[in-house]
Motif scaffolding. Sequence first.
Motif, PDB file in Angstrom:
ATOM      1  N   LEU A   5      44.821  51.505 -38.458  1.00 22.79           N
ATOM      2  CA  LEU A   5      43.988  50.425 -37.940  1.00 22.79           C
ATOM      3  C   LEU A   5      43.929  50.493 -36.421  1.00 22.79           C
ATOM      4  CD1 LEU A   5      45.333  47.515 -40.159  1.00 22.79           C
ATOM      5  CD2 LEU A   5      43.325  48.944 -40.551  1.00 22.79           C
ATOM      6  N   ALA A   6      42.838  50.008 -35.861  1.00 22.57           N
ATOM      7  CA  ALA A   6      42.678  49.991 -34.405  1.00 22.57           C
ATOM      8  C   ALA A   6      42.126  48.640 -33.978  1.00 22.57           C
ATOM      9  CB  ALA A   6      41.733  51.102 -33.960  1.00 22.57           C
ATOM     10  N   ARG A   7      42.623  48.172 -32.846  1.00 21.20           N
ATOM     11  CA  ARG A   7      42.101  46.966 -32.187  1.00 21.20           C
ATOM     12  C   ARG A   7      41.592  47.437 -30.837  1.00 21.20           C
ATOM     13  NH1 ARG A   7      44.777  43.338 -28.849  1.00 21.20           N
ATOM     14  NH2 ARG A   7      43.755  41.339 -28.704  1.00 21.20           N
ATOM     15  N   PHE A   8      40.353  47.116 -30.499  1.00 18.70           N
ATOM     16  CA  PHE A   8      39.759  47.684 -29.292  1.00 18.70           C
ATOM     17  C   PHE A   8      38.741  46.738 -28.680  1.00 18.70           C
ATOM     18  CE2 PHE A   8      37.318  48.919 -32.954  1.00 18.70           C
ATOM     19  CZ  PHE A   8      35.997  48.860 -32.560  1.00 18.70           C
ATOM     20  N   ARG A   9      38.436  47.004 -27.391  1.00 16.77           N
ATOM     21  CA  ARG A   9      37.424  46.219 -26.670  1.00 16.77           C
ATOM     22  C   ARG A   9      36.221  47.121 -26.428  1.00 16.77           C
ATOM     23  NH1 ARG A   9      40.241  44.422 -22.583  1.00 16.77           N
ATOM     24  NH2 ARG A   9      40.640  42.434 -23.561  1.00 16.77           N
ATOM     25  N   TYR A  10      35.064  46.620 -26.836  1.00 18.00           N
ATOM     26  CA  TYR A  10      33.819  47.331 -26.615  1.00 18.00           C
ATOM     27  C   TYR A  10      32.779  46.339 -26.127  1.00 18.00           C
ATOM     28  CZ  TYR A  10      29.630  50.061 -27.474  1.00 18.00           C
ATOM     29  OH  TYR A  10      28.431  50.730 -27.325  1.00 18.00           O
ATOM     30  N   THR A  48      38.185  45.041 -34.492  1.00 13.56           N
ATOM     31  CA  THR A  48      39.187  45.793 -35.244  1.00 13.56           C
ATOM     32  C   THR A  48      38.466  46.678 -36.246  1.00 13.56           C
ATOM     33  OG1 THR A  48      39.402  44.017 -36.861  1.00 13.56           O
ATOM     34  CG2 THR A  48      40.992  44.036 -35.065  1.00 13.56           C
ATOM     35  N   GLY A  49      39.097  47.789 -36.573  1.00 16.92           N
ATOM     36  CA  GLY A  49      38.496  48.699 -37.531  1.00 16.92           C
ATOM     37  C   GLY A  49      39.501  49.723 -38.006  1.00 16.92           C
ATOM     38  N   THR A  50      39.046  50.650 -38.812  1.00 17.68           N
ATOM     39  CA  THR A  50      39.902  51.711 -39.324  1.00 17.68           C
ATOM     40  C   THR A  50      39.526  53.034 -38.652  1.00 17.68           C
ATOM     41  OG1 THR A  50      38.401  52.114 -41.180  1.00 17.68           O
ATOM     42  CG2 THR A  50      40.236  50.613 -41.555  1.00 17.68           C
ATOM     43  N   VAL A  51      40.544  53.829 -38.344  1.00 17.82           N
ATOM     44  CA  VAL A  51      40.330  55.132 -37.712  1.00 17.82           C
ATOM     45  C   VAL A  51      40.029  56.143 -38.803  1.00 17.82           C
ATOM     46  CG1 VAL A  51      41.357  56.931 -36.293  1.00 17.82           C
ATOM     47  CG2 VAL A  51      41.906  54.531 -35.849  1.00 17.82           C
ATOM     48  N   GLN A  52      38.901  56.829 -38.656  1.00 18.82           N
ATOM     49  CA  GLN A  52      38.501  57.879 -39.592  1.00 18.82           C
ATOM     50  C   GLN A  52      38.043  59.078 -38.779  1.00 18.82           C
ATOM     51  OE1 GLN A  52      35.601  56.260 -42.295  1.00 18.82           O
ATOM     52  NE2 GLN A  52      36.932  54.582 -42.905  1.00 18.82           N
TER      53      GLN A  52
END
Length: 67
Positions: free
Chosen positions: A3-8, A14-18
């Motif tokens: 999982l990733a938490r990020f600022r864009y 939040t999302g999943t790393v693929q």
Amino acid sequence: MRLARFRYDGEVHTGTVQDDQVVTDTTTFDLDDFELLTPVDPSKVVAVGKNYENHIKEMLGEDADMP
């Protein structure tokens, strides 16, 4: 699953790393396009001071072998 938490664009997601992307419910982001954040944003941090010598003496406790 990672999982990733990020600022864009000023918003936190939040999302999943693929592979080399992060996928949210609605969008896919390249790893180079955003600022990666810490996994959580805690409201407070609670710590125990038993491993500090002066605090142990104040509390009339015994010194611990390990912190």
